[in-house]
Design a protein around this motif. Sequence first.
Motif, PDB file in Angstrom:
ATOM      1  N   MET A   1       0.985  -1.203  -0.047  1.00 45.33           N
ATOM      2  CA  MET A   1       0.002   0.029   0.102  1.00 45.33           C
ATOM      3  C   MET A   1       0.754   1.367  -0.209  1.00 45.33           C
ATOM      4  N   LYS A   2       0.629   2.116  -0.920  1.00 46.64           N
ATOM      5  CA  LYS A   2       1.401   3.264  -0.955  1.00 46.64           C
ATOM      6  C   LYS A   2       0.875   4.653  -0.487  1.00 46.64           C
ATOM      7  N   ASN A   3       1.583   5.259   0.288  1.00 46.58           N
ATOM      8  CA  ASN A   3       1.107   6.684   0.605  1.00 46.58           C
ATOM      9  C   ASN A   3       1.313   7.920  -0.142  1.00 46.58           C
ATOM     10  N   THR A   4       0.302   8.707  -0.563  1.00 47.86           N
ATOM     11  CA  THR A   4       0.522   9.891  -1.508  1.00 47.86           C
ATOM     12  C   THR A   4       0.287  10.807  -0.601  1.00 47.86           C
ATOM     13  N   LEU A   5       0.865  12.022  -1.031  1.00 47.93           N
ATOM     14  CA  LEU A   5       0.875  13.345  -0.595  1.00 47.93           C
ATOM     15  C   LEU A   5       0.513  14.324  -1.475  1.00 47.93           C
ATOM     16  N   ILE A   6      -0.399  15.029  -1.627  1.00 52.38           N
ATOM     17  CA  ILE A   6      -0.907  15.981  -2.634  1.00 52.38           C
ATOM     18  C   ILE A   6      -0.773  17.415  -2.182  1.00 52.38           C
ATOM     19  N   LEU A   7      -0.141  18.337  -2.775  1.00 51.89           N
ATOM     20  CA  LEU A   7      -0.135  19.638  -2.597  1.00 51.89           C
ATOM     21  C   LEU A   7      -1.063  20.295  -3.596  1.00 51.89           C
ATOM     22  N   THR A   8      -1.978  21.119  -3.104  1.00 48.32           N
ATOM     23  CA  THR A   8      -2.778  21.595  -4.046  1.00 48.32           C
ATOM     24  C   THR A   8      -3.402  22.969  -3.365  1.00 48.32           C
ATOM     25  N   GLY A   9      -4.336  23.723  -4.206  1.00 46.28           N
ATOM     26  CA  GLY A   9      -4.841  24.696  -3.975  1.00 46.28           C
ATOM     27  C   GLY A   9      -6.091  24.668  -3.256  1.00 46.28           C
ATOM     28  N   ILE A  10      -6.463  25.792  -2.394  1.00 45.16           N
ATOM     29  CA  ILE A  10      -7.695  25.631  -1.437  1.00 45.16           C
ATOM     30  C   ILE A  10      -9.184  25.533  -2.322  1.00 45.16           C
TER      31      ILE A  10
ATOM     32  N   ASN B   1      -4.967   6.332   1.869  1.00 43.23           N
ATOM     33  CA  ASN B   1      -3.644   6.781   2.271  1.00 43.23           C
ATOM     34  C   ASN B   1      -3.011   7.865   1.534  1.00 43.23           C
ATOM     35  N   THR B   2      -4.002   8.869   1.604  1.00 44.37           N
ATOM     36  CA  THR B   2      -3.698  10.214   0.817  1.00 44.37           C
ATOM     37  C   THR B   2      -3.747  11.090   1.673  1.00 44.37           C
ATOM     38  N   TYR B   3      -2.557  12.038   1.813  1.00 47.14           N
ATOM     39  CA  TYR B   3      -2.445  13.208   2.706  1.00 47.14           C
ATOM     40  C   TYR B   3      -2.679  14.381   2.022  1.00 47.14           C
ATOM     41  N   PHE B   4      -3.159  15.581   2.313  1.00 50.69           N
ATOM     42  CA  PHE B   4      -3.306  16.743   1.586  1.00 50.69           C
ATOM     43  C   PHE B   4      -2.526  18.098   2.514  1.00 50.69           C
ATOM     44  N   LEU B   5      -2.062  18.835   1.618  1.00 52.67           N
ATOM     45  CA  LEU B   5      -1.360  20.012   2.013  1.00 52.67           C
ATOM     46  C   LEU B   5      -2.040  21.106   1.394  1.00 52.67           C
ATOM     47  N   THR B   6      -2.698  22.239   1.667  1.00 54.51           N
ATOM     48  CA  THR B   6      -3.304  23.156   0.641  1.00 54.51           C
ATOM     49  C   THR B   6      -2.712  24.599   1.103  1.00 54.51           C
ATOM     50  N   ALA B   7      -2.616  25.307  -0.133  1.00 56.76           N
ATOM     51  CA  ALA B   7      -2.331  26.833  -0.290  1.00 56.76           C
ATOM     52  C   ALA B   7      -3.101  27.411  -1.094  1.00 56.76           C
TER      53      ALA B   7
ATOM     54  N   PHE C   1       3.275  27.413  -2.424  1.00 60.01           N
ATOM     55  CA  PHE C   1       3.727  27.033  -1.271  1.00 60.01           C
ATOM     56  C   PHE C   1       5.179  27.737  -0.918  1.00 60.01           C
ATOM     57  N   ALA C   2       5.178  28.531   0.444  1.00 59.65           N
ATOM     58  CA  ALA C   2       6.263  28.901   0.707  1.00 59.65           C
ATOM     59  C   ALA C   2       7.362  27.939   1.382  1.00 59.65           C
ATOM     60  N   LEU C   3       8.321  27.468   0.213  1.00 60.30           N
ATOM     61  CA  LEU C   3       9.162  26.519   0.442  1.00 60.30           C
ATOM     62  C   LEU C   3      10.631  26.938   0.571  1.00 60.30           C
ATOM     63  N   GLU C   4      10.742  28.228   0.632  1.00 57.85           N
ATOM     64  CA  GLU C   4      12.146  28.716   0.834  1.00 57.85           C
ATOM     65  C   GLU C   4      12.721  28.479   2.217  1.00 57.85           C
ATOM     66  N   PRO C   5      13.818  28.085   2.217  1.00 60.18           N
ATOM     67  CA  PRO C   5      14.508  27.686   3.665  1.00 60.18           C
ATOM     68  C   PRO C   5      14.246  28.316   4.631  1.00 60.18           C
TER      69      PRO C   5
ATOM     70  N   SER D   1      -8.689  45.191  -8.774  1.00 65.58           N
ATOM     71  CA  SER D   1      -8.660  45.300  -7.238  1.00 65.58           C
ATOM     72  C   SER D   1      -9.313  44.392  -6.480  1.00 65.58           C
ATOM     73  N   GLY D   2      -8.492  44.416  -5.173  1.00 64.91           N
ATOM     74  CA  GLY D   2      -9.330  43.356  -4.337  1.00 64.91           C
ATOM     75  C   GLY D   2      -8.736  42.116  -3.876  1.00 64.91           C
ATOM     76  N   MET D   3      -7.657  41.631  -4.723  1.00 68.47           N
ATOM     77  CA  MET D   3      -6.972  40.644  -4.384  1.00 68.47           C
ATOM     78  C   MET D   3      -5.430  40.764  -4.185  1.00 68.47           C
ATOM     79  N   GLU D   4      -5.033  40.962  -3.044  1.00 73.47           N
ATOM     80  CA  GLU D   4      -3.543  41.287  -2.682  1.00 73.47           C
ATOM     81  C   GLU D   4      -2.959  40.412  -1.817  1.00 73.47           C
ATOM     82  N   THR D   5      -2.755  39.362  -2.173  1.00 74.68           N
ATOM     83  CA  THR D   5      -2.201  38.101  -1.143  1.00 74.68           C
ATOM     84  C   THR D   5      -1.078  37.919  -1.844  1.00 74.68           C
ATOM     85  N   CYS D   6      -0.013  37.239  -0.973  1.00 73.25           N
ATOM     86  CA  CYS D   6       1.324  36.701  -1.369  1.00 73.25           C
ATOM     87  C   CYS D   6       0.990  35.807  -2.618  1.00 73.25           C
ATOM     88  N   ALA D   7       0.224  34.814  -2.428  1.00 74.37           N
ATOM     89  CA  ALA D   7      -0.015  34.092  -3.688  1.00 74.37           C
ATOM     90  C   ALA D   7      -0.316  34.698  -5.030  1.00 74.37           C
ATOM     91  N   HIS D   8      -1.235  35.620  -4.933  1.00 73.70           N
ATOM     92  CA  HIS D   8      -1.635  36.396  -5.989  1.00 73.70           C
ATOM     93  C   HIS D   8      -0.517  37.252  -6.549  1.00 73.70           C
TER      94      HIS D   8
END
Length: 162
Positions: free
Chosen positions: A1-10, A25-31, A36-40, A79-86
């Motif tokens: 059985m394999k475990n999967t990680l999915i990084l996706t949007g909200i 066996n699926t894990y999720f991380l959302t941003a 995703f802020a993967l900087e060290p 106007s109206g969307m001023e996030t780091c992701a945007h």
Amino acid sequence: MKNTLILTGIAAHLQQQLQQEFGQNTYFLTALGTVFALEPETGYGDALVDLVLRNQITEVYLVQDTSCPVLTHALNPSSGMETCAHNFLQQLAKDHSAEILQHPTLAGQKKCLAQLNLYRQAEQLRRLPGFSALLTQGKVALQVRVTDQAPVRATFELQPQT
């Protein structure tokens, strides 16, 4: 059985659909915007590697849906969307405007921007020493997917760096 990680949007709400495809066996991380802020300095990358190791994850997918409102807004700012992701996706769109504008439709441009974002995220993962070691040892596979709320089938294989 394999475990999967999915990084996706909200916003796309893909978790249920992907869970059906990949199993229990699926894990999720959302941003927001699948940015995703993967900087060290954030420590997020180290936490992600720890999650992969603790849960014996063998597959990691980066998934972005073209219906993501942050993608649309990055290509058609208002106007109206001023996030780091945007702000990040808008800058990415500017940096690659010639490539993106080769696609005549908004749908094609969103797909192109989504691919650029996911490839950038994949490169950031590859630069994480712990994650890079797992890839090199063949303990983890990394793939990116762009979806369009239809059944998930568009997978882009990443070639190992030489």
